[in-house]
Structure formats: structure tokens, C-alpha cells
Write an enzyme that holds these catalytic residues in place. Sequence first.
Site, PDB file in Angstrom:
ATOM      1  N   GLU A   1       0.888  -1.168   0.000  1.00 17.38           N
ATOM      2  CA  GLU A   1       0.000   0.000   0.000  1.00 17.38           C
ATOM      3  C   GLU A   1       0.917   1.207   0.000  1.00 17.38           C
ATOM      4  OE1 GLU A   1      -1.492   3.161   0.723  1.00 17.38           O
ATOM      5  OE2 GLU A   1      -1.821   2.535   2.795  1.00 17.38           O
TER       6      GLU A   1
ATOM      7  N   CYS B   1      -1.861   8.686   2.839  1.00 21.54           N
ATOM      8  CA  CYS B   1      -1.710   8.300   1.438  1.00 21.54           C
ATOM      9  C   CYS B   1      -2.827   8.863   0.572  1.00 21.54           C
ATOM     10  CB  CYS B   1      -1.685   6.782   1.320  1.00 21.54           C
ATOM     11  SG  CYS B   1      -0.313   5.995   2.168  1.00 21.54           S
TER      12      CYS B   1
END
Length: 468
Positions: A243, A277
Site C-alpha cells: 500500500e 496516502c
Amino acid sequence: MKLYIDGEWVSGAGEQPVLDRWSGEQIGTVAVGTAEHAVLAVDAAERAMRLGLPVPERARVLGEAARLVARRAEEFARLVTAETGKPITAARGEVERAVQTLTWAAEETRRLAGEAVPLNAIESGAGTLALTVPEARGIAAAITPFNFPVNLVLHKIAPALAAGCAVVLKPSEKAVLAAGLLAEVFADAGLPAGWLNLVTGPPAEVVDAWLADSRVAVVTFTGSTRVGWELKARSPRKLHVLELGSNTAMVVTAGADLERAAAAAVTAALSNSGQACVSLQRLYVAREVADRLTAALSEAFKSVRHGDPHDPATMVGPLITPQATAALKASIDTAVAGGARLLAGGEVVAGVLTPTLLTDVDPDGALVCEEAFGPLLSVLPVDDLDEAIGAVNRSALALNTAVYTRDLGEAMRFAERAQAGTVLVNMPPSYRADHMPYAGVKDSGQGTEGVRYAIEELLHHKLVVLRS
């Protein structure tokens, strides 16, 4: 905090101080692990997996861990704020989500199941019974970041334990104490020795030892794009769940609810001080409404409370290190020198980068093309939705994206053509629920998180065929 290996707290090769990110006061120490400690952790995990952990016991431990984290929620939140500078309100929200992550994992553990395979549908399969049996892939090495030091750690640990994978954990050296508290919680919840091992220390020693160890089957990593792909390149025979970073984009069409879109943009860009993110970084807005939306955003950015992260009213606190603050400030100054207009923020006050809003930004510059990881938003006017979609898709990073529109046709066109792991309509692009599938495409990663989906990544479905 010592190292946690095979159910015991052990000393490292030395200690390093841990400082309060806001005050600079020492709040603890953390042991420095070595490659030798990393190997001992794998030894312990290997022994644990040989002994096994029945499904009902996995579910019980995860459920009990959820209750213990909830009971110690304020302790976790204050520790996260002290160590990382995350605003206390955001830290409390993270701990609430962590409880949900554990709860979902406990529930999904009891749903582990194979399926019947109809081999008797063909002549060669006559008289057979075939079924799949879910099995753990093996030891999982979890490498976690600083920005969500409770919940993102649990997004590694909880699915792994649910699947039956023992874990060796290396948290970010910038956020280690919360991981230690989680190790305490799992011990108190009755997790047997070896199923969770925590090793802090230099990545070049700890992580390298795990990459080289054939007993480690899975590397699950959240962090920068560069590091994630480097890990995969150096251990290509392992399964990787990555990720990685992004420079999240949102589109606002001419007919959108501008008030709603502005509120979403503020939240998505500035929550967690922009250190996520999926923090909003690029805002593509229809040119005919750009001035109205920009004016609303400018006023909102200037009113956001920034400063002491221990204050519940603070939305933007210090970035994780002074060096991170200086680097982002330098990028902003470079953009302004190149013609960008600064509409709000752009200054460092008491060590905090103030919420920063820009327009007339170079679309090929660093603030648009690279991950900023701070409280910054660039407004980029476009002529129509097609131009906006093209701009969104030009990025090599693609995790979440969003569109604000009242037109169903526009929403469907954007959802179909936008390149991203998740497309949200009339919702902020920073949205994530802990049980939803969560994955990036292109350079933003591979594999899927979200509790049930992460469990599936960590399982091998063995096929068993029986004939009398």
C-alpha cells in the site's frame, strides 16, 4: 520499550530516546534491534506456526484485543500524539477505527471457509469430491509507517493472525511506542508466544534479514512508493502486499454543490495534517466556478486551527520531523518562485507548516506530480470533465480519487474512466472504511487491504480431491 520476541520483552543492542514531537521532552526509550534479533523473531514465528492456532482461538484473541484497545483508548491516543505530533482529535479517531479493525478481523476469522469444486461436471472427474481448504501462506513480515501507528499496524497484524500467519513486525522508527502497546494488548489478550514479534531498529538490519529469510513468505508494507517497489525487487519470490503513496486528486464540476465540495476538500487535504496516502493534493475544478470555490477554500484554510497537537481544537499539527517540514516548505517556495500563487498558508509558525493553498501551479511540478505528505492543496482549473479525467490519469500514482457533481452521467463517466483503486462520488477522496477493499493501481501498490480482503491475500486455497 524493549523488543518483543517469543512472548518475552528482551533488550536490544542499545537504546534510543523517544521525544514528544511538540515539546521535545523525552517520553521514553526504545530498544535498538539487530539482524540477530530479526532472525530470532522468525525462529519464534516458525515455532508458533508449527504448533498452530485454532480458528476459534484466533477469533477470541482478536475480539479480546479489540476490547482491551477500547479500554485503553485514551492512553493510545495520547501516546500517538506525543510521539508523532498527530492532533489529539485525529489520534482518538484513529484508535476508534483500530477497535473496528480488530472487531472485523475477529468476525471474519469465523467465516474462513473453502468451497466445493464440481470436478464431477466432466468425465474425468466422475466419482470424485473436490474442495478447497484455506491455509496460511506462512510467516508475514509487516513493515508499517508513522502516520497511523495504531490502525495501520493492525491492518497488518489482525488479518495475518486471522489467516493463521505468525507476524514479525517492524514499525517505523518515527512511531514505535504505540506498536509496543499493541504487543502488550495481544499478550494480555492471550495470544500465544511467537505469534506476534516486534523488532525495532535500523531497516538495513532488521528488514534485510527478513527479506533474505526463506521462511518469511509474505511482506506486507505500507509506505513510500520507492521503498515498496524496492522491497519487491529484492525479494521477488515472496508474496508482497504493498500500500504505497499517492498524490490524490478530486474533481469539481460546474454543476456541483460548491459548499459541500469545499468542505470535503478542506477535510481531505488537512486531516492528519495532510500526512495520509489519500490526502487530497490536486483539485481540478471547472473554470467557470473556480474563482468561487477558490475563495471559499482560501477563507476556510486561513481559519483552520494549527499548532499544539495536544489541543483538541487543532486540526494541523507539526509534520513528523523538522526535516519533512523544511523540505515541503522549500517545495512550496520553489513553486511560488516559478509562478504559483499562494492563497493561504505557506509559512512555518512555531515549527508547524500552516495550511497551504495554491493556484496557478505548474501541472508538471513537484507539488502536483509527487506526493507532498503535508497540509497542502493545489487548485487547477479545467475546461471540462474530459480534461479533468485526463489530468487525473496522467499521474503514475493512483490510490483514491473523487468527483463532486449533481449529474449522474458525469458521475458514471468519471467512475468508468478514472484510473484509481477507489472512485468516490460526492464523498471526499480521503474516505476509507476499515472493512472495504483498499488498493492502489499503477505505482500506488499491489494487493488489497481491508480486513476480509487482506485475509484472502494471506491465504492459499489448497485443493483436495477425493475418490473412493
